[in-house]
Enzyme design. Sequence first.
Site, PDB file in Angstrom:
ATOM      1  N   GLY A  53       0.396  -4.837   1.048  1.00  0.00           N
ATOM      2  CA  GLY A  53      -0.849  -4.812   0.289  1.00  0.00           C
ATOM      3  C   GLY A  53      -0.711  -5.456  -1.086  1.00  0.00           C
ATOM      4  N   GLU A  66      -1.166  -8.991  -0.458  1.00  0.00           N
ATOM      5  CA  GLU A  66      -2.602  -9.205  -0.170  1.00  0.00           C
ATOM      6  C   GLU A  66      -3.423  -9.204  -1.462  1.00  0.00           C
ATOM      7  OE1 GLU A  66      -2.637  -6.101   2.878  1.00  0.00           O
ATOM      8  OE2 GLU A  66      -3.361  -7.616   4.283  1.00  0.00           O
ATOM      9  N   ALA A 106       0.864  -1.174   0.000  1.00  0.00           N
ATOM     10  CA  ALA A 106       0.000   0.000   0.000  1.00  0.00           C
ATOM     11  C   ALA A 106       0.903   1.228   0.000  1.00  0.00           C
ATOM     12  CB  ALA A 106      -0.888  -0.021   1.231  1.00  0.00           C
ATOM     13  N   GLU A 129       5.028  -5.084   6.927  1.00  0.00           N
ATOM     14  CA  GLU A 129       4.291  -4.118   7.749  1.00  0.00           C
ATOM     15  C   GLU A 129       4.858  -4.005   9.164  1.00  0.00           C
ATOM     16  OE1 GLU A 129       2.871  -6.149   5.608  1.00  0.00           O
ATOM     17  OE2 GLU A 129       0.999  -5.331   4.810  1.00  0.00           O
TER      18      GLU A 129
HETATM   19  C1  HXC Z   1       5.131   4.280  -1.427  1.00  0.00           C
HETATM   20  C2  HXC Z   1       6.949   3.214  -2.339  1.00  0.00           C
HETATM   21  C3  HXC Z   1       6.535   1.986  -1.762  1.00  0.00           C
HETATM   22  C4  HXC Z   1       5.342   1.994  -0.980  1.00  0.00           C
HETATM   23  C5  HXC Z   1       8.365   1.644  -2.859  1.00  0.00           C
HETATM   24  N1  HXC Z   1       8.088   2.960  -3.008  1.00  0.00           N
HETATM   25  N2  HXC Z   1       7.452   1.038  -2.103  1.00  0.00           N
HETATM   26  N3  HXC Z   1       6.254   4.345  -2.172  1.00  0.00           N
HETATM   27  N4  HXC Z   1       4.691   3.158  -0.852  1.00  0.00           N
HETATM   28  N5  HXC Z   1       4.861   0.874  -0.427  1.00  0.00           N
HETATM   29  C6  HXC Z   1       8.839   3.943  -3.770  1.00  0.00           C
HETATM   30  C7  HXC Z   1      10.123   4.348  -3.060  1.00  0.00           C
HETATM   31  O1  HXC Z   1       9.869   5.335  -2.084  1.00  0.00           O
HETATM   32  C8  HXC Z   1      10.920   4.895  -4.226  1.00  0.00           C
HETATM   33  O2  HXC Z   1      10.452   6.181  -4.541  1.00  0.00           O
HETATM   34  C9  HXC Z   1      10.519   3.987  -5.375  1.00  0.00           C
HETATM   35  O3  HXC Z   1       9.269   3.383  -4.994  1.00  0.00           O
HETATM   36  C10 HXC Z   1      11.527   2.875  -5.637  1.00  0.00           C
HETATM   37  O4  HXC Z   1      11.759   2.211  -4.415  1.00  0.00           O
HETATM   38  P1  HXC Z   1      13.225   1.992  -3.773  1.00  0.00           P
HETATM   39  O5  HXC Z   1      13.033   1.833  -2.313  1.00  0.00           O
HETATM   40  O6  HXC Z   1      14.168   3.066  -4.229  1.00  0.00           O
HETATM   41  O7  HXC Z   1      13.648   0.623  -4.471  1.00  0.00           O
HETATM   42  P2  HXC Z   1      14.585  -0.517  -3.869  1.00  0.00           P
HETATM   43  O8  HXC Z   1      15.770   0.070  -3.200  1.00  0.00           O
HETATM   44  O9  HXC Z   1      14.777  -1.513  -4.976  1.00  0.00           O
HETATM   45  O10 HXC Z   1      13.705  -1.207  -2.726  1.00  0.00           O
HETATM   46  C11 HXC Z   1      12.529  -1.873  -3.062  1.00  0.00           C
HETATM   47  C12 HXC Z   1      11.722  -2.192  -1.786  1.00  0.00           C
HETATM   48  C13 HXC Z   1      11.476  -0.898  -1.000  1.00  0.00           C
HETATM   49  C14 HXC Z   1      12.494  -3.193  -0.929  1.00  0.00           C
HETATM   50  C15 HXC Z   1      10.389  -2.837  -2.238  1.00  0.00           C
HETATM   51  O11 HXC Z   1      10.960   0.100  -1.897  1.00  0.00           O
HETATM   52  C16 HXC Z   1      10.518  -1.052   0.138  1.00  0.00           C
HETATM   53  O12 HXC Z   1      10.876  -1.549   1.182  1.00  0.00           O
HETATM   54  N6  HXC Z   1       9.273  -0.566  -0.054  1.00  0.00           N
HETATM   55  C17 HXC Z   1       8.268  -0.585   0.986  1.00  0.00           C
HETATM   56  C18 HXC Z   1       7.722  -1.982   1.155  1.00  0.00           C
HETATM   57  C19 HXC Z   1       6.686  -2.029   2.279  1.00  0.00           C
HETATM   58  O13 HXC Z   1       6.982  -1.712   3.425  1.00  0.00           O
HETATM   59  N7  HXC Z   1       5.460  -2.409   1.921  1.00  0.00           N
HETATM   60  C20 HXC Z   1       4.367  -2.502   2.884  1.00  0.00           C
HETATM   61  C21 HXC Z   1       3.623  -1.190   2.927  1.00  0.00           C
HETATM   62  S1  HXC Z   1       2.384  -1.184   4.166  1.00  0.00           S
HETATM   63  P3  HXC Z   1      11.478   7.405  -4.754  1.00  0.00           P
HETATM   64  O14 HXC Z   1      10.582   8.590  -4.943  1.00  0.00           O
HETATM   65  O15 HXC Z   1      12.344   7.470  -3.559  1.00  0.00           O
HETATM   66  O16 HXC Z   1      12.221   7.009  -6.006  1.00  0.00           O
HETATM   67  C22 HXC Z   1       1.139  -2.055   3.488  1.00  0.00           C
HETATM   68  C23 HXC Z   1      -0.076  -2.176   4.350  1.00  0.00           C
HETATM   69  C24 HXC Z   1      -1.215  -2.803   3.633  1.00  0.00           C
HETATM   70  O17 HXC Z   1       1.187  -2.542   2.396  1.00  0.00           O
HETATM   71  C25 HXC Z   1      -2.486  -2.499   4.352  1.00  0.00           C
HETATM   72  C26 HXC Z   1      -3.720  -2.882   3.526  1.00  0.00           C
HETATM   73  C27 HXC Z   1      -3.959  -2.142   2.288  1.00  0.00           C
END
Ligand code: HXC
Length: 259
Positions: free
Chosen positions: A110, A113, A67, A133
Amino acid sequence: MSNTYEYIEVSIESSIGIVKLNRPKVLNAINRPMVTEIVTVLEDFDRNDEVKVMVLAGNGRAFAAGADIDEMAEATAIELELLNQFTEWDRLAWVKKPIIGAVQGFALGGGFELALCCDILFAAHDAEFGFPEISLGVMPGAGGTQRLTKLMGKSKAMEWLLTGDRMSAKEALHYGVINRVIPKELLIEETMRFAKKIAKQPPLSLRLIKESVHKAVDYSVYEGMQYERKNFYLLFASNDQKEGMRAFKEKRKPKFEGD
Ligand code: HXC
């Protein structure tokens, strides 16, 4: 088919309705309007006779990395309660035609999911699944704790959910989370090939089998059997049942019309 959506790409090809998440710069992070677009299109496909099966995939190097954290970061509990965003996610479970997910790269939070809302999952070798998360101080909210546990059992699901570790495609296959691992360059081709194979099946059987299998996950065996039985009887009201059995007796290929 023209694309009138902001966050997804939509097309229909050989009876397959295709939705591709399309925010590649942020690894297809799922914001709320994207969920609304996805569910709206899948519901449209569900009512469109031209579409027999649906495919859900991601553009770029991820299926979806979760998400949209930017959208959530400052939210309050009361805002989220009033927003009631998960009703949109719930609608995904009501889609009647089979949905096949094609996962490449990250399917996290998400994104995982959303993948778990699919009926069949194919993944590229580079796919990584996980629920990070916990490292954000939250937990899955769109079915992750429930659906992963139903798939792999309590102990294993607990491990992945509590650590937030990422599962490789091979591990996901091993635990029964996905159906197949495919070389990345062939992922869409193989997914489409499988979708087209399913699309040839009688449409009413497809939807009632899907519904019955979901009942097996959600209900007791006894309750699920009642559902299965009713769906079995219902198919005898269809022309496709008559055609299928007549064709068998006449030693020819059946021609299914979906009625
Ligand atoms: C917003 C995101 C994002 C996210 C990645 N990006 N995931 N933006 N929300 N979930 C953005 C980064 O900020 C970055 O933007 C660009 O995408 C590329 O990501 P990088 O981090 O530079 O890439 P990389 O180093 O290859 O790392 C990939 C990654 C990492 C390991 C997937 O991006 C990451 O950890 N993302 C978050 C994963 C996460 O925590 N997901 C769960 C979210 S909570 P910029 O502008 O900096 O280039 C959730 C709750 C669900 O899902 C609830 C129900 C709906």
